[in-house]
Design a protein around this motif. Structure first.
Motif, PDB file in Angstrom:
ATOM      1  N   UNK A  66     -25.904 -17.215  18.675  1.00  0.00           N
ATOM      2  CA  UNK A  66     -26.055 -16.865  20.093  1.00  0.00           C
ATOM      3  C   UNK A  66     -25.718 -18.050  20.986  1.00  0.00           C
ATOM      4  N   UNK A  67     -25.845 -19.254  20.465  1.00  0.00           N
ATOM      5  CA  UNK A  67     -25.476 -20.447  21.227  1.00  0.00           C
ATOM      6  C   UNK A  67     -24.031 -20.852  20.938  1.00  0.00           C
ATOM      7  N   UNK A  68     -23.640 -20.830  19.665  1.00  0.00           N
ATOM      8  CA  UNK A  68     -22.310 -21.310  19.294  1.00  0.00           C
ATOM      9  C   UNK A  68     -21.180 -20.457  19.868  1.00  0.00           C
ATOM     10  N   UNK A  69     -21.311 -19.147  19.831  1.00  0.00           N
ATOM     11  CA  UNK A  69     -20.206 -18.300  20.294  1.00  0.00           C
ATOM     12  C   UNK A  69     -19.898 -18.466  21.787  1.00  0.00           C
ATOM     13  N   UNK A  70     -20.886 -18.480  22.686  1.00  0.00           N
ATOM     14  CA  UNK A  70     -20.522 -18.717  24.082  1.00  0.00           C
ATOM     15  C   UNK A  70     -19.947 -20.115  24.339  1.00  0.00           C
ATOM     16  N   UNK A  71     -20.441 -21.124  23.616  1.00  0.00           N
ATOM     17  CA  UNK A  71     -19.890 -22.472  23.777  1.00  0.00           C
ATOM     18  C   UNK A  71     -18.449 -22.509  23.262  1.00  0.00           C
TER      19      UNK A  71
END
Length: 145
Positions: A66-71
């Protein structure tokens, strides 16, 4: 003042297509990130994927993704060098989840296949751009005695 500056190189077709490809991957990464956030806050899966209801492996994997994909999405959209690196971390996480641990996360061969296709297309683009830059350097260089 000239509108066309001689010091700024024009983008080639390969450059433009590569940027378009990166932005399409960025949109898909943003969509993946939104799906994980919707699951974690209970908006999707009829609330069954809320963070407090998940098992420990799902908590670790879903919060990380959930954090890695938007970054990764931001980095790919801006075409900066760290964007593909973060995408590799996120895609690698999903490949590990669905490929090596299907008994915990369930099998999802489509996600694995899509990540592999994106990686292969990315490598093909990088090779084409490298060959193009190499050819351009040979044309421009001047041999001085």
């Amino acid at each position: 003042m000239e509108t066309e500056s001689p010091t700024i190189p024009k983008r080639t077709l390969a450059d433009i297509l590569f940027i378009l490809f990166l932005r399409l991957v960025a949109l898909s990464c943003f969509w993946f990130g939104l799906q994980y956030w919707a699951m974690l806050v209970g908006y999707s899966l009829v609330g069954a994927g809320r963070f407090d209801l998940l098992s420990l492996p799902w908590k670790v994997a879903s919060t990380s993704l959930a954090v890695l994909f938007p970054v990764a999405s931001l980095g790919l959209w801006l075409t900066v060098s760290w964007g593909p690196v973060i995408w590799v971390l996120a895609a690698g996480g999903q490949i590990l989840m669905y490929g090596l641990l299907p008994n915990i996360f369930g099998p999802n061969q489509l996600i694995i296949l899509l990540h592999v296709i994106v990686a292969v297309v990315y490598l093909i683009f990088r090779l084409l751009l490298w060959l193009e830059k190499r050819r351009h350097r040979r044309q421009v260089s001047v041999d001085l005695p």
